[in-house]
Design a protein around this motif. Sequence first.
Motif, mmCIF file in Angstrom:
data_model
loop_
_atom_site.group_PDB
_atom_site.id
_atom_site.type_symbol
_atom_site.label_atom_id
_atom_site.label_comp_id
_atom_site.label_asym_id
_atom_site.label_seq_id
_atom_site.Cartn_x
_atom_site.Cartn_y
_atom_site.Cartn_z
ATOM 1 N N ARG B 17 9.025 1.621 6.947
ATOM 2 C CA ARG B 17 8.551 2.122 8.239
ATOM 3 C C ARG B 17 7.085 2.514 8.140
ATOM 4 N N CYS B 18 6.310 2.245 9.170
ATOM 5 C CA CYS B 18 4.884 2.579 9.148
ATOM 6 C C CYS B 18 4.357 2.605 10.575
ATOM 7 N N PRO B 19 3.535 3.600 10.914
ATOM 8 C CA PRO B 19 2.966 3.637 12.261
ATOM 9 C C PRO B 19 1.873 2.579 12.463
ATOM 10 N N LEU B 20 1.420 1.984 11.361
ATOM 11 C CA LEU B 20 0.402 0.948 11.482
ATOM 12 C C LEU B 20 1.029 -0.443 11.402
ATOM 13 N N ALA B 21 0.216 -1.471 11.581
ATOM 14 C CA ALA B 21 0.761 -2.830 11.605
ATOM 15 C C ALA B 21 -0.249 -3.816 11.029
ATOM 16 N N CYS B 22 -0.815 -3.481 9.865
ATOM 17 C CA CYS B 22 -1.887 -4.291 9.288
ATOM 18 C C CYS B 22 -1.464 -5.750 9.096
ATOM 19 N N PRO B 23 -2.352 -6.671 9.471
ATOM 20 C CA PRO B 23 -1.999 -8.091 9.386
ATOM 21 C C PRO B 23 -1.972 -8.627 7.950
ATOM 22 N N TYR B 24 -2.313 -7.789 6.956
ATOM 23 C CA TYR B 24 -2.251 -8.237 5.557
ATOM 24 C C TYR B 24 -1.245 -7.407 4.777
ATOM 25 N N CYS B 25 -0.386 -6.697 5.474
ATOM 26 C CA CYS B 25 0.555 -5.798 4.803
ATOM 27 C C CYS B 25 1.321 -6.554 3.725
ATOM 28 N N SER B 26 1.508 -5.906 2.566
ATOM 29 C CA SER B 26 2.197 -6.569 1.447
ATOM 30 C C SER B 26 3.715 -6.467 1.573
ATOM 31 N N ASN B 27 4.202 -5.757 2.557
ATOM 32 C CA ASN B 27 5.663 -5.695 2.767
ATOM 33 C C ASN B 27 6.167 -7.081 3.146
ATOM 34 N N PRO B 28 7.477 -7.322 2.893
ATOM 35 C CA PRO B 28 8.024 -8.648 3.218
ATOM 36 C C PRO B 28 8.073 -8.890 4.732
ATOM 37 N N THR B 61 4.937 4.877 -2.231
ATOM 38 C CA THR B 61 4.280 4.036 -1.238
ATOM 39 C C THR B 61 5.302 3.552 -0.233
ATOM 40 N N GLY B 62 4.907 2.580 0.585
ATOM 41 C CA GLY B 62 5.799 2.065 1.618
ATOM 42 C C GLY B 62 5.369 0.684 2.034
ATOM 43 N N GLY B 63 5.278 0.437 3.322
ATOM 44 C CA GLY B 63 5.297 1.347 4.465
ATOM 45 C C GLY B 63 4.560 2.664 4.258
ATOM 46 N N GLU B 64 4.960 3.604 5.100
ATOM 47 C CA GLU B 64 4.336 4.923 5.086
ATOM 48 C C GLU B 64 5.311 5.916 4.468
ATOM 49 N N THR B 89 -0.941 6.484 1.210
ATOM 50 C CA THR B 89 -0.618 6.764 2.613
ATOM 51 C C THR B 89 -1.701 6.250 3.556
ATOM 52 N N ALA B 90 -1.281 5.974 4.774
ATOM 53 C CA ALA B 90 -2.245 5.637 5.823
ATOM 54 C C ALA B 90 -2.852 6.914 6.399
ATOM 55 N N GLY B 91 -2.206 8.039 6.162
ATOM 56 C CA GLY B 91 -2.796 9.346 6.468
ATOM 57 C C GLY B 91 -2.781 9.782 7.922
ATOM 58 N N LEU B 112 -5.755 7.105 0.133
ATOM 59 C CA LEU B 112 -5.761 7.043 1.594
ATOM 60 C C LEU B 112 -6.326 5.694 2.015
ATOM 61 N N SER B 113 -5.552 4.952 2.776
ATOM 62 C CA SER B 113 -6.022 3.621 3.156
ATOM 63 C C SER B 113 -6.878 3.676 4.413
ATOM 64 N N PHE B 114 -7.988 2.976 4.368
ATOM 65 C CA PHE B 114 -8.820 2.791 5.552
ATOM 66 C C PHE B 114 -8.868 1.306 5.866
ATOM 67 N N GLN B 115 -8.905 0.976 7.130
ATOM 68 C CA GLN B 115 -8.915 -0.431 7.528
ATOM 69 C C GLN B 115 -10.339 -0.931 7.797
ATOM 70 N N ASP B 116 -11.253 0.009 7.967
ATOM 71 C CA ASP B 116 -12.637 -0.363 8.245
ATOM 72 C C ASP B 116 -13.491 0.893 8.089
ATOM 73 N N TYR B 360 0.035 -9.344 13.845
ATOM 74 C CA TYR B 360 0.324 -8.052 13.240
ATOM 75 C C TYR B 360 1.696 -8.081 12.590
ATOM 76 N N ARG B 361 1.851 -7.260 11.569
ATOM 77 C CA ARG B 361 3.196 -7.156 11.023
ATOM 78 C C ARG B 361 4.072 -6.487 12.075
ATOM 79 N N SER B 362 5.337 -6.837 12.128
ATOM 80 C CA SER B 362 6.229 -6.267 13.126
ATOM 81 C C SER B 362 7.648 -6.383 12.592
HETATM 82 S S1 SF4 Z 1 -0.677 -2.254 4.857
HETATM 83 FE FE1 SF4 Z 1 0.086 -0.156 4.621
HETATM 84 S S2 SF4 Z 1 -0.723 0.889 6.459
HETATM 85 FE FE2 SF4 Z 1 -0.859 -1.300 6.901
HETATM 86 S S3 SF4 Z 1 1.073 -1.799 7.926
HETATM 87 FE FE3 SF4 Z 1 1.432 -2.216 5.720
HETATM 88 S S4 SF4 Z 1 2.301 -0.311 4.970
HETATM 89 FE FE4 SF4 Z 1 1.376 0.199 6.951
#
Ligand code: SF4
Lengths: 88, 371
Positions: B17-28, B61-64, B89-91, B112-116, B360-362
């Motif tokens: 679970r994560c409130p963000l949706a990064c297009p390069y997320c390493s989650n499956p 880690t996660g997700g968040e 964390t995305a923080g 703490l991850s920053f996207q930009d 976006y990841r979804s």
């Molecule tokens: S990269 Fe990290 S912050 Fe971005 S969607 Fe995936 S888990 Fe969330």
Amino acid sequence: MSARIPRLAPGVRFRHDATRDAWVLLAPERLLLPDEIACAVLHEIDGVRDEAVIVDRLAEHYDAPRALIAGDVATLIDGLIADGVLRA
Amino acid sequence: MSSPAPPLALIAELTHRCPLACPYCSNPLELASASTELDTATWLRLIDEAAALGVLHLHLTGGEPMARRDLNDIIAHAHARGLYINLITAGVTLDAGRLALLREAGLDHIQLSFQDAEAEGGDHIGGLRGGHARKLAAARLIADSDIALTLNFVVHRANLERLEQMIALAEQLGAQRMEIAHTQYHGWAMRNRAALLPTAAQLDAANATVTQARARLAARLRIDYVVPDYFAEYPKACMGGWARNTLLVDPTGRAMPCHAAHGIPGMDWPRLRETSLGAAWRSAPFERFRGTGWMPEPCRSCERREIDWGGCRCQALALTGHAERTDPVCVKSPDHAMVAALAAAAGNDASATVPVAWQYRSAKPDPTTAR
Ligand code: SF4
Ligand code: SF4
């Protein structure tokens, strides 16, 4: 110089690793294996003792000339500060 | 078979679970739902087993990971076992109250991850309006605490122009450390590769910027820099070598040597609801690519085989369809031409400033593009 009080930087821990029977320094994304001399100095660092006190204690413990110990300790602390492991 | 050296690090993916949706997320691409996550008792058992095995660093880690309500209990338990605890964390949900509780529980370090470097790009990439501002607030709180702070930046075509501002931001926020990682092309990033792959000019500029910043900042701000594979001559030792020092547990309790390994077919990953971490470390899927015995040529007789361990199995799979081939990033790989072509295509691309749409990841991947 010898009045400085060295302490571990935030996010750095010095602990014994029972599995590998070694003292280790743990830092963000880093694992350092200090050698015997470094360990002896790290064991003296408690955030209260200043460098002069640490040198006195080690000189006594190892029954070694104070000047010699002072040089080693200073070099070691300088190195660990430059490496971000210690602060003073 | 002699028993493998004990692991040094455990990566605990507590949730997808994560409130963000990064297009390069390493989650499956298939994200685990909350109802399939390991319970608290199981995580505490795994932490006991990790400490007994010889693990020193625990990465949450996660997700968040902040989405787990039992996060403080997990941290307190790991701290009592002597583990060094890192929270990735995305923080965006971190406030002063939560930070104090994390510190009390024994947290050592926050990544703490920053996207930009700035809100417009950051919120666009993370897919969360207002996210960047919340990250800035979180960073200031952490810097004022005695928890060590690392800022993580994943860099790619759409934000590389602002690499200098990213470094300035880390400096200004008082971080001890910074990670600048070019996108790794697995999972979501693979789908978005065309929009993410940097141009050759961007890459040269980035390398020069990092070199200068390192010289200027030295120990004041340590910069770890991950170069993009496609432009390198030799691959990286992925995870320091397959199953050599790191073990990852996904939210549902599967043990793997890295976060992308779930995609490798034919692997019966140990299920930690039923088995121990020690048994997982010695299991057949972990043995599969451990060491050098599995290697094909050109790796088998290569003098770098114990330096990069043949590169990344997941990358070999993603690009060639076979996990057991030499990583095609390597110039010696018989498949290297395809990587060279990808890098050259990106290098020639004059459209770097034209925004490209990404996915976006979804929770539900678009079925038309699902593999
Ligand atoms: S990269 Fe990290 S912050 Fe971005 S969607 Fe995936 S888990 Fe969330
Ligand atoms: S041939 Fe294999 S071991 Fe040699 S450099 Fe390439 S990937 Fe590494």
